[in-house]
Design an enzyme around this catalytic site. Sequence first.
Site, PDB file in Angstrom:
ATOM      1  N   LYS A 265       0.862  -1.177   0.000  1.00 59.88           N
ATOM      2  CA  LYS A 265       0.000   0.000   0.000  1.00 59.88           C
ATOM      3  C   LYS A 265       0.900   1.229   0.000  1.00 59.88           C
ATOM      4  CE  LYS A 265      -4.193  -1.858   0.754  1.00 59.88           C
ATOM      5  NZ  LYS A 265      -5.365  -1.634  -0.112  1.00 59.88           N
TER       6      LYS A 265
ATOM      7  N   GLU B 222      -2.083  -0.349  -8.818  1.00 62.10           N
ATOM      8  CA  GLU B 222      -3.517  -0.522  -8.531  1.00 62.10           C
ATOM      9  C   GLU B 222      -4.140   0.808  -8.127  1.00 62.10           C
ATOM     10  OE1 GLU B 222      -4.154  -3.703  -5.737  1.00 62.10           O
ATOM     11  OE2 GLU B 222      -6.268  -3.194  -5.455  1.00 62.10           O
TER      12      GLU B 222
ATOM     13  N   ASP C 177      -0.558  -0.557  -4.408  1.00 63.04           N
ATOM     14  CA  ASP C 177      -1.967  -0.167  -4.386  1.00 63.04           C
ATOM     15  C   ASP C 177      -2.056   1.244  -3.819  1.00 63.04           C
ATOM     16  OD1 ASP C 177      -4.671   0.078  -4.298  1.00 63.04           O
ATOM     17  OD2 ASP C 177      -5.025  -1.557  -2.875  1.00 63.04           O
TER      18      ASP C 177
ATOM     19  N   LYS D 140     -13.776  -7.756  -6.476  1.00 58.40           N
ATOM     20  CA  LYS D 140     -14.273  -8.063  -5.131  1.00 58.40           C
ATOM     21  C   LYS D 140     -15.776  -8.218  -5.259  1.00 58.40           C
ATOM     22  CE  LYS D 140     -10.761  -5.134  -2.975  1.00 58.40           C
ATOM     23  NZ  LYS D 140     -10.473  -3.826  -2.329  1.00 58.40           N
TER      24      LYS D 140
ATOM     25  N   ASP E 205      -9.592  -1.073  -9.133  1.00 58.10           N
ATOM     26  CA  ASP E 205     -10.269  -1.709  -8.006  1.00 58.10           C
ATOM     27  C   ASP E 205     -11.515  -0.866  -7.714  1.00 58.10           C
ATOM     28  OD1 ASP E 205     -11.120  -2.394  -5.429  1.00 58.10           O
ATOM     29  OD2 ASP E 205      -9.152  -2.509  -4.548  1.00 58.10           O
TER      30      ASP E 205
HETATM   31 MG    MG Z   1      -7.111  -2.092  -3.819  1.00 59.49          MG
END
Ligand code: MG
Length: 367
Positions: A163, A213, A188, A262, A238
């Site tokens: 991240k 991402e 991300d 997701k 995402d």
């Molecule tokens: Mg993500």
Amino acid sequence: MRIEKIELFHVAMPLISPWRTAYGEDHVIESVLVAMHAQGEVGWGEAGPLATPTYSPEYAAGVFHTMKSWLAPCLIGKDIRTGQELGALLDWVKGNPFAKAGLDMAWWDLSARQAGRPLCTHLGGSSAPISVGADFGICDSIQQLVTSVAGAVAAGFPRVKLKIREGWDLAVVQAVRREFPSLTMHVDCNGGYRLDDRRLFEALDELGLEMIEQPLAHDDLLDHAQLQSALQTPICLDESITGTSKARKAIEIGACRYVNIKPGRVGGMSNAIAIHDLCQDKSIPCWVGSMLESAIGASQCLALGTLPGFTYPADMFTAGVLYAEDIGSPEIGLSAPGTVEPSSLPGIGVRPDPARLAARTLSQASI
Ligand SMILES: [Mg+2]
């Protein structure tokens, strides 16, 4: 099958360590567990949008209210034979993909349990183990992160995700790359940057990342297309992919070369499968993401991840990583290094532990 009763549990699950990203810091993960009853069987789903509207416009208390007031009542007494029929009954409510997904996933688990099949094969996937990666939020120091990544590499995880956010980006990724020159890894950004940050992305483009991402805003497609045209590294979307129509548009305008799916974010399992199929048709690789769900939601993601288009290792947190005690039982464990096996029991093979569920429930409703 005719839906007889739906129970909702708004739960708060304290994390072992805070989860830090570009959108904030979570100490407790909130989600809504759904129990859908029909013909003596119960199916379980989980909507995990987090406690605050920081990842997306939805949040757990709002999702609980939307399900209780608007969505669940219109399913009661209905004979629902397919995921598409369920989606059509919920379609009059605009947006709210997480709220719809909790009900959709409970229906899929119920449907698989009634068929006596594991959810993985019921969805059209396989019963083979899936590959999972290791994910790292923002740490206290670069050295702490490098040590943690070394642990993941030694443990046999096939890829690493970092991240990043302003103040914790280029120098961090460069340090990890220096230590692990051939490691498959990606970053991300959780929507934390703008097109003006072009110089950062050009520098990241030099580091051999598998993907970047969600670099730009959670609801953007056009700027992502512009950024993608300037980079060698694939962009993965995402947050921006909130349903099948968004996925189609993103791919059509070249906004991404990877898609993170997701089931919660896209409105449920039926939409997740449709996006998977679309990506396969367009030769866009995809992978399964995580909302830090309990073993209930994670088992749904695991079943989805057995479909053939999921070629990049999933985000999947196994027992003891996020929660000291998971609400779901049995908890999910690694079956081999970097590998998780889907349950061979009917449905997701997981149910809430009654005592843990009672201890973590903030609000409850029965429709
Ligand atoms: Mg993500």
